[in-house]
Scaffold this motif. Structure first.
Motif, PDB file in Angstrom:
ATOM      1  N   GLU A 101       0.936  -0.921  -0.171  1.00 31.44           N
ATOM      2  CA  GLU A 101      -0.143   0.159   0.027  1.00 31.44           C
ATOM      3  C   GLU A 101       1.166   1.170  -0.111  1.00 31.44           C
ATOM      4  O   GLU A 101       0.880   2.195  -0.615  1.00 31.44           O
ATOM      5  N   ARG A 102       2.331   1.200  -0.031  1.00 32.93           N
ATOM      6  CA  ARG A 102       2.950   2.204  -0.386  1.00 32.93           C
ATOM      7  C   ARG A 102       2.983   3.273  -1.345  1.00 32.93           C
ATOM      8  O   ARG A 102       2.608   2.505  -2.356  1.00 32.93           O
ATOM      9  N   PRO A 106       1.929  -3.396  15.292  1.00 30.71           N
ATOM     10  CA  PRO A 106       3.200  -3.394  15.519  1.00 30.71           C
ATOM     11  C   PRO A 106       4.484  -2.409  14.633  1.00 30.71           C
ATOM     12  O   PRO A 106       3.855  -2.058  13.823  1.00 30.71           O
ATOM     13  N   PRO A 107       5.560  -1.936  15.610  1.00 36.64           N
ATOM     14  CA  PRO A 107       5.942  -0.782  14.916  1.00 36.64           C
ATOM     15  C   PRO A 107       6.364  -1.093  13.503  1.00 36.64           C
ATOM     16  O   PRO A 107       6.444  -0.578  12.416  1.00 36.64           O
ATOM     17  N   HIS A 108       6.382  -2.433  12.769  1.00 37.03           N
ATOM     18  CA  HIS A 108       6.985  -2.794  11.100  1.00 37.03           C
ATOM     19  C   HIS A 108       5.934  -2.470  10.321  1.00 37.03           C
ATOM     20  O   HIS A 108       5.999  -2.034   9.183  1.00 37.03           O
ATOM     21  N   ARG A 109       4.472  -2.113  11.077  1.00 40.33           N
ATOM     22  CA  ARG A 109       2.847  -2.044  10.222  1.00 40.33           C
ATOM     23  C   ARG A 109       2.174  -1.120  11.440  1.00 40.33           C
ATOM     24  O   ARG A 109       1.315  -1.320  11.492  1.00 40.33           O
ATOM     25  N   ARG A 110       2.472  -0.175  11.263  1.00 35.59           N
ATOM     26  CA  ARG A 110       1.993   0.718  12.411  1.00 35.59           C
ATOM     27  C   ARG A 110       0.967   1.482  11.118  1.00 35.59           C
ATOM     28  O   ARG A 110       1.751   2.225  10.681  1.00 35.59           O
ATOM     29  N   LYS A 111      -0.458   1.630  12.033  1.00 35.11           N
ATOM     30  CA  LYS A 111      -1.607   3.192  11.001  1.00 35.11           C
ATOM     31  C   LYS A 111      -1.455   3.658  11.709  1.00 35.11           C
ATOM     32  O   LYS A 111      -2.732   3.440  13.764  1.00 35.11           O
ATOM     33  N   PHE A 112      -1.537   4.891  11.465  1.00 40.59           N
ATOM     34  CA  PHE A 112      -1.853   6.160  12.116  1.00 40.59           C
ATOM     35  C   PHE A 112      -3.155   6.972  11.893  1.00 40.59           C
ATOM     36  O   PHE A 112      -3.462   7.054  10.696  1.00 40.59           O
ATOM     37  N   TYR A 113      -3.594   7.202  13.381  1.00 44.38           N
ATOM     38  CA  TYR A 113      -5.376   7.612  12.031  1.00 44.38           C
ATOM     39  C   TYR A 113      -5.500   9.207  13.085  1.00 44.38           C
ATOM     40  O   TYR A 113      -4.680   9.728  14.265  1.00 44.38           O
ATOM     41  N   GLY A 127     -11.972  17.247   9.888  1.00 49.34           N
ATOM     42  CA  GLY A 127     -11.625  15.778   8.952  1.00 49.34           C
ATOM     43  C   GLY A 127     -11.256  14.891   9.753  1.00 49.34           C
ATOM     44  O   GLY A 127      -9.949  15.000  10.820  1.00 49.34           O
ATOM     45  N   ASN A 128     -10.709  13.777   9.326  1.00 47.00           N
ATOM     46  CA  ASN A 128     -10.435  11.989   9.839  1.00 47.00           C
ATOM     47  C   ASN A 128      -9.247  11.496   8.876  1.00 47.00           C
ATOM     48  O   ASN A 128      -9.741  11.517   7.702  1.00 47.00           O
ATOM     49  N   GLY A 129      -8.330  11.329   8.840  1.00 46.71           N
ATOM     50  CA  GLY A 129      -8.055  10.584   8.197  1.00 46.71           C
ATOM     51  C   GLY A 129      -6.270   9.346   8.862  1.00 46.71           C
ATOM     52  O   GLY A 129      -6.423   9.209  10.173  1.00 46.71           O
ATOM     53  N   THR A 130      -6.538   8.471   7.682  1.00 46.92           N
ATOM     54  CA  THR A 130      -5.963   7.449   8.085  1.00 46.92           C
ATOM     55  C   THR A 130      -4.418   7.224   7.028  1.00 46.92           C
ATOM     56  O   THR A 130      -4.087   7.383   5.858  1.00 46.92           O
ATOM     57  N   GLY A 131      -3.332   6.504   7.471  1.00 49.57           N
ATOM     58  CA  GLY A 131      -1.981   5.805   7.035  1.00 49.57           C
ATOM     59  C   GLY A 131      -0.864   5.426   7.712  1.00 49.57           C
ATOM     60  O   GLY A 131      -0.564   5.184   9.031  1.00 49.57           O
ATOM     61  N   TYR A 132       0.291   4.398   7.026  1.00 49.15           N
ATOM     62  CA  TYR A 132       1.352   4.211   7.895  1.00 49.15           C
ATOM     63  C   TYR A 132       2.153   4.893   7.852  1.00 49.15           C
ATOM     64  O   TYR A 132       3.058   4.442   8.202  1.00 49.15           O
TER      65      TYR A 132
END
Length: 152
Positions: free
Chosen positions: A32-33, A107-114, A125-130
């Motif tokens: 997804e990068r 996990p630290p290697h696959r963290r998702k931020f909100y 607005g609200n967003g998500t990403g890696y």
């Protein structure tokens, strides 16, 4: 071509599921990068050029990037949603734009931020990403879409 435009095409094609990558890259969100997906679309265009020549590659680009090209002609492509939101909001004077990390998971290697973006303490607005940056851009993009809907 702009990385975001290439990324949008990759997402439309669901290209991430066809990419061969290392387990580590996959675990860190590689499918997804933005940079990886954009690079893959560039590689497809290059392969068409090498295999079939300029005219075929040109035809492929004109067909698959028709919407992007039309938006570019109308100057409707936004490269940086945070900057665009700031420009829109500050037209009528100073405003306080705040990006708040609401949570993160995984996990630290696959963290998702909100992230949530507020203007003068009103959530837009609200967003998500890696990454934090990606989640902030996502929040700003959704805020702009909401403003567009309310004003359009």
């Amino acid at each position: 071509m702009c990385e975001n435009s290439l990324y949008e095409i990759a997402k439309k094609w669901d290209l991430g599921k066809y990419i061969r990558m290392s387990k580590g890259e996959e675990l860190t969100g590689g499918r997804e990068r933005v940079s990886i997906l954009a690079d893959c679309v560039e590689a497809i265009i290059a392969a068409i050029y090498i295999d079939a020549g300029f005219e075929k590659a040109k035809g492929f680009v004109l067909t698959n990037f028709k919407d992007t090209i039309e938006k570019a002609i109308k100057n409707k492509i936004i490269l940086d949603y945070k900057t665009k939101l700031q420009e829109v909001m500050q037209k009528n004077g100073d405003v306080d734009i705040q990006y708040d990390l609401m949570k993160y998971e995984g996990p630290p290697h696959r963290r998702k931020f909100y992230t949530q973006v507020s203007v003068n303490n009103k959530v837009l607005g609200n967003g998500t990403g890696y990454s934090k940056k990606e989640s902030e851009q996502s929040a700003a993009k959704k805020a702009l879409k909401g403003l567009e809907k309310n004003n359009g």
